[in-house]
Enzyme design. Sequence first.
Site, PDB file in Angstrom:
ATOM      1  N   LEU A   1       2.425  -2.877  -1.182  1.00  0.00           N
ATOM      2  CA  LEU A   1       3.212  -3.225  -2.368  1.00  0.00           C
ATOM      3  C   LEU A   1       4.681  -2.378  -2.503  1.00  0.00           C
ATOM      4  O   LEU A   1       5.610  -2.987  -2.582  1.00  0.00           O
ATOM      5  CB  LEU A   1       2.379  -2.345  -3.650  1.00  0.00           C
ATOM      6  CG  LEU A   1       3.288  -2.080  -4.976  1.00  0.00           C
ATOM      7  CD1 LEU A   1       3.485  -3.303  -5.799  1.00  0.00           C
ATOM      8  CD2 LEU A   1       2.360  -0.862  -5.909  1.00  0.00           C
TER       9      LEU A   1
ATOM     10  N   GLU B   1       0.597   6.429  -3.610  1.00  0.00           N
ATOM     11  CA  GLU B   1      -0.282   5.936  -4.568  1.00  0.00           C
ATOM     12  C   GLU B   1       0.177   6.518  -5.879  1.00  0.00           C
ATOM     13  O   GLU B   1      -0.706   6.659  -6.896  1.00  0.00           O
ATOM     14  CB  GLU B   1      -1.915   6.037  -4.281  1.00  0.00           C
ATOM     15  CG  GLU B   1      -2.124   5.093  -2.853  1.00  0.00           C
ATOM     16  CD  GLU B   1      -3.516   4.831  -2.826  1.00  0.00           C
ATOM     17  OE1 GLU B   1      -4.221   4.843  -3.766  1.00  0.00           O
ATOM     18  OE2 GLU B   1      -4.272   4.730  -1.707  1.00  0.00           O
TER      19      GLU B   1
ATOM     20  N   PHE C   1      -2.879  -2.693   2.070  1.00  0.00           N
ATOM     21  CA  PHE C   1      -2.285  -2.822   0.780  1.00  0.00           C
ATOM     22  C   PHE C   1      -1.064  -2.672   0.634  1.00  0.00           C
ATOM     23  O   PHE C   1      -0.415  -1.780   1.047  1.00  0.00           O
ATOM     24  CB  PHE C   1      -3.073  -1.974  -0.420  1.00  0.00           C
ATOM     25  CG  PHE C   1      -2.701  -1.987  -1.902  1.00  0.00           C
ATOM     26  CD1 PHE C   1      -3.600  -2.929  -2.626  1.00  0.00           C
ATOM     27  CD2 PHE C   1      -1.564  -1.448  -2.522  1.00  0.00           C
ATOM     28  CE1 PHE C   1      -3.046  -2.953  -3.813  1.00  0.00           C
ATOM     29  CE2 PHE C   1      -1.526  -1.432  -3.768  1.00  0.00           C
ATOM     30  CZ  PHE C   1      -2.125  -2.612  -4.366  1.00  0.00           C
TER      31      PHE C   1
END
Length: 379
Positions: A125, A363, A123
Amino acid sequence: MNFQLTEEHLAVQAAAREFAQTELLPGVIERDEHQKFPAEQIKKMGELGFMGMMVDPKYGGGGMDAVSYVLAMEEISKIDASASVVMSVNNSLVCWGLETFGTEEQKQKYLTRLATGEIIGAFCLSEPEAGSDATSQRTTAEDKGDYYLLNGTKNWITNGSTASVYLVIAQTDVEKGHRGINALIVERDMEGFAIGPKENKLGIRGSDTHSLMFTDVKVPKENRIGDDGFGFKFAMATLAGGRIGIASQALGIASGAYELAVKYAKERKAFGVEIAKHQAIQFKLADMATNIEAARLLCLQAAYDKDTHADYGKSGAMAKLFASKVAMETTVEAVQVHGGYGFVKEYHVERLMRDAKITQIYEGTSEIQKIVISRELLK
Ligand code: COS
């Protein structure tokens, strides 16, 4: 109100505990020291269904609930937080994101293989200048008609060199701010995609964390997740669930350290008795156990909210904020209980202490969790 776990929950918990003890514990110290990715162990976790636990069985997943996921994450994280971060990212960010927002074609092509652990995902980002401030994406995905031209750099990407599929967040239209951001599925062998050197980290050293470089990577339009401009909401919604995974990881790190501290306190003698007989140690254990129990309840509450389709943004953020704090405090105290032995690698607690720190950062930092929680409170 019923706090009882079901037979199925207990079975998942027992299977994860057994796997962690027999497959992850051997070699965990060496993998940490040499920054070795637990490749064989992750493959076995896939075979046992731990890599796509909540995915619908029609896409190869385990069809389990989020409570089962929390229980399994705790057990795996007690022993090897480097393996559990791979599990968390694959389950809650990559599989969940694709299953919830992907097209049927994307699910058939990618999710079926990710959910079985045949391949793993990443992931993407964070960037050199965009972590907490996630709307400041410098990576661009220029709309070229039937494809996007992807350019930019991503930082601190878990599964950076071992993933086959990367969910990449990038800016298509700067004028539109966060509504101009897209989420794209990038395959590892797409031309122009390069993997940077591995980060040499304080903790979770067995996981492979890399920066990624994209230079004129042509990503077909059918690889966009959701409508044009949905990328930021995709990232936010996905991270909301990811936080339950990281909260459970923090819980596991704390309970792993606590269990080691109890065992050691019953064995080690000082002043003629086991140190567990000294109140100084008893009080530490009492604080640890109480905090861990509270963290576990918050994790299970967030999972229950997710399972019952309630809003889990606040409960997930609370679970992560609290469990990561408990992980840090408990591991520091577990080292203290072990005295000098706690400072050397063979006793595991120093690794757990190093691994705990990241749970307050990734996160969404603890400060970001407080933003998420307070916004919900003041709505
Ligand atoms: N689910 C779906 N959509 C969400 C959402 C969620 N959980 N949270 C926010 N959104 C939407 C909002 O509704 C808003 O959309 P509209 O403008 O159409 O209403 C949009 O996303 C922007 O939200 P907001 O205005 O709240 O964004 P901010 O720029 O103020 O940022 C924080 C909010 C700080 C909470 C966000 O940037 C964040 O979570 N940052 C941390 C990111 C992170 O975890 N980074 C770590 C990297 S991953 S290891």
